[in-house]
Design a protein around this motif. Structure first.
Motif, mmCIF file in Angstrom:
data_model
loop_
_atom_site.group_PDB
_atom_site.id
_atom_site.type_symbol
_atom_site.label_atom_id
_atom_site.label_comp_id
_atom_site.label_asym_id
_atom_site.label_seq_id
_atom_site.Cartn_x
_atom_site.Cartn_y
_atom_site.Cartn_z
ATOM 1 N N MET A 32 0.829 -1.214 0.000
ATOM 2 C CA MET A 32 0.000 0.000 0.000
ATOM 3 C C MET A 32 0.863 1.264 0.000
ATOM 4 S SD MET A 32 -3.112 -0.904 -0.188
ATOM 5 C CE MET A 32 -4.066 -2.381 0.007
ATOM 6 N N PHE A 33 1.936 1.267 0.784
ATOM 7 C CA PHE A 33 2.837 2.422 0.779
ATOM 8 C C PHE A 33 3.531 2.566 -0.572
ATOM 9 C CE2 PHE A 33 2.919 2.474 5.565
ATOM 10 C CZ PHE A 33 2.414 3.758 5.678
ATOM 11 N N GLY A 34 3.914 1.451 -1.174
ATOM 12 C CA GLY A 34 4.537 1.497 -2.498
ATOM 13 C C GLY A 34 3.596 2.058 -3.544
ATOM 14 N N MET A 35 2.344 1.615 -3.509
ATOM 15 C CA MET A 35 1.355 2.130 -4.452
ATOM 16 C C MET A 35 1.122 3.628 -4.239
ATOM 17 S SD MET A 35 -1.271 -1.123 -4.365
ATOM 18 C CE MET A 35 -2.590 -0.328 -5.244
ATOM 19 N N PRO A 52 -1.482 16.273 -17.342
ATOM 20 C CA PRO A 52 -2.299 15.529 -16.374
ATOM 21 C C PRO A 52 -2.414 14.034 -16.693
ATOM 22 C CG PRO A 52 -3.672 16.964 -17.720
ATOM 23 C CD PRO A 52 -2.249 17.268 -18.064
ATOM 24 N N ASN A 53 -2.097 13.640 -17.917
ATOM 25 C CA ASN A 53 -2.178 12.217 -18.269
ATOM 26 C C ASN A 53 -1.168 11.384 -17.489
ATOM 27 O OD1 ASN A 53 -4.203 12.691 -20.086
ATOM 28 N ND2 ASN A 53 -2.834 12.825 -21.843
ATOM 29 N N ILE A 54 -0.053 11.964 -17.136
ATOM 30 C CA ILE A 54 0.975 11.233 -16.388
ATOM 31 C C ILE A 54 0.427 10.778 -15.044
ATOM 32 C CG2 ILE A 54 3.237 11.418 -15.278
ATOM 33 C CD1 ILE A 54 4.021 13.336 -17.549
ATOM 34 N N GLN A 55 -0.380 11.603 -14.426
ATOM 35 C CA GLN A 55 -0.974 11.252 -13.140
ATOM 36 C C GLN A 55 -1.892 10.035 -13.295
ATOM 37 O OE1 GLN A 55 -2.931 14.545 -11.287
ATOM 38 N NE2 GLN A 55 -3.583 13.362 -9.523
ATOM 39 N N ASP A 56 -2.655 9.994 -14.360
ATOM 40 C CA ASP A 56 -3.524 8.845 -14.620
ATOM 41 C C ASP A 56 -2.708 7.587 -14.865
ATOM 42 O OD1 ASP A 56 -5.752 10.453 -14.381
ATOM 43 O OD2 ASP A 56 -5.879 10.830 -16.544
ATOM 44 N N TYR A 57 -1.632 7.704 -15.626
ATOM 45 C CA TYR A 57 -0.772 6.551 -15.894
ATOM 46 C C TYR A 57 -0.148 6.018 -14.609
ATOM 47 C CZ TYR A 57 -1.084 7.877 -20.828
ATOM 48 O OH TYR A 57 -1.536 8.194 -22.072
ATOM 49 N N ALA A 58 0.272 6.923 -13.745
ATOM 50 C CA ALA A 58 0.875 6.509 -12.471
ATOM 51 C C ALA A 58 -0.146 5.775 -11.607
ATOM 52 C CB ALA A 58 1.426 7.716 -11.724
ATOM 53 N N SER A 62 0.169 1.788 -10.757
ATOM 54 C CA SER A 62 0.274 1.319 -9.378
ATOM 55 C C SER A 62 -0.795 0.276 -9.066
ATOM 56 C CB SER A 62 0.192 2.482 -8.392
ATOM 57 O OG SER A 62 -1.109 3.002 -8.328
ATOM 58 N N MET A 63 -1.989 0.451 -9.608
ATOM 59 C CA MET A 63 -3.055 -0.525 -9.396
ATOM 60 C C MET A 63 -2.762 -1.834 -10.124
ATOM 61 S SD MET A 63 -5.222 0.792 -7.403
ATOM 62 C CE MET A 63 -4.623 2.257 -6.628
ATOM 63 N N ALA A 64 -2.303 -1.729 -11.366
ATOM 64 C CA ALA A 64 -2.057 -2.916 -12.188
ATOM 65 C C ALA A 64 -0.915 -3.762 -11.634
ATOM 66 C CB ALA A 64 -1.755 -2.512 -13.627
ATOM 67 N N ILE A 65 0.047 -3.134 -10.983
ATOM 68 C CA ILE A 65 1.169 -3.872 -10.411
ATOM 69 C C ILE A 65 0.875 -4.260 -8.958
ATOM 70 C CG2 ILE A 65 3.589 -3.700 -9.691
ATOM 71 C CD1 ILE A 65 4.003 -1.857 -12.140
ATOM 72 N N GLY A 66 0.353 -3.332 -8.188
ATOM 73 C CA GLY A 66 0.185 -3.538 -6.748
ATOM 74 C C GLY A 66 -0.867 -4.557 -6.364
ATOM 75 N N ILE A 67 -2.024 -4.510 -6.977
ATOM 76 C CA ILE A 67 -3.110 -5.409 -6.580
ATOM 77 C C ILE A 67 -2.783 -6.873 -6.878
ATOM 78 C CG2 ILE A 67 -5.529 -6.020 -6.996
ATOM 79 C CD1 ILE A 67 -6.062 -2.982 -7.216
ATOM 80 N N PRO A 68 -2.349 -7.207 -8.104
ATOM 81 C CA PRO A 68 -1.991 -8.619 -8.325
ATOM 82 C C PRO A 68 -0.849 -9.088 -7.424
ATOM 83 C CG PRO A 68 -2.202 -7.494 -10.419
ATOM 84 C CD PRO A 68 -2.272 -6.451 -9.348
ATOM 85 N N TYR A 69 0.158 -8.235 -7.224
ATOM 86 C CA TYR A 69 1.272 -8.603 -6.347
ATOM 87 C C TYR A 69 0.766 -8.876 -4.933
ATOM 88 C CZ TYR A 69 5.617 -8.476 -3.758
ATOM 89 O OH TYR A 69 6.662 -8.792 -2.921
ATOM 90 N N LEU A 70 -0.105 -8.005 -4.446
ATOM 91 C CA LEU A 70 -0.649 -8.156 -3.105
ATOM 92 C C LEU A 70 -1.433 -9.460 -2.979
ATOM 93 C CD1 LEU A 70 -1.120 -6.848 -0.332
ATOM 94 C CD2 LEU A 70 -3.136 -5.771 -1.300
ATOM 95 N N LEU A 71 -2.268 -9.755 -3.941
ATOM 96 C CA LEU A 71 -3.073 -10.972 -3.886
ATOM 97 C C LEU A 71 -2.219 -12.233 -3.969
ATOM 98 C CD1 LEU A 71 -6.066 -9.906 -6.141
ATOM 99 C CD2 LEU A 71 -6.054 -10.188 -3.664
ATOM 100 N N ILE A 72 -1.256 -12.232 -4.874
ATOM 101 C CA ILE A 72 -0.412 -13.416 -5.040
ATOM 102 C C ILE A 72 0.478 -13.627 -3.816
ATOM 103 C CG2 ILE A 72 1.512 -14.365 -6.378
ATOM 104 C CD1 ILE A 72 0.169 -12.989 -8.851
#
Length: 83
Positions: A32-35, A52-58, A62-72
């Protein structure tokens, strides 16, 4: 506040004793802190670059990497205690 972890709060006491909840909670905290860090850095880069698109990409990165990592990671056998 381990009872906030979904699934853990509904386990019977015997099942809860089979897991290293402190280890699982540590993984949750770190992910969560990493995300959050990725999102904050994305915000500042978006402001500096005036894009402002950079903020959306970030955020989505973070969601695409963090959530699967957290679940696995949290569902791995690493946190199952051997008795």
């Amino acid at each position: 506040m381990y009872w906030l972890i979904a699934g853990y709060n509904t386990m019977p006491r015997e099942e809860k004793e089979k897991y290293d909840i402190e280890g699982i909670a540590t993984v949750f905290r770190n992910v969560m802190f990493g995300m959050a860090l990725i999102i904050i850095v994305g915000y500042f880069i978006a402001n500096l670059a005036e894009s402002p698109n950079i903020q959306d990409y970030a955020f989505w990165t973070s969601m695409a990497i963090g959530i699967p990592y957290l679940l696995i990671k949290s569902n791995s056998n690493k946190f199952k205690l051997k008795k």
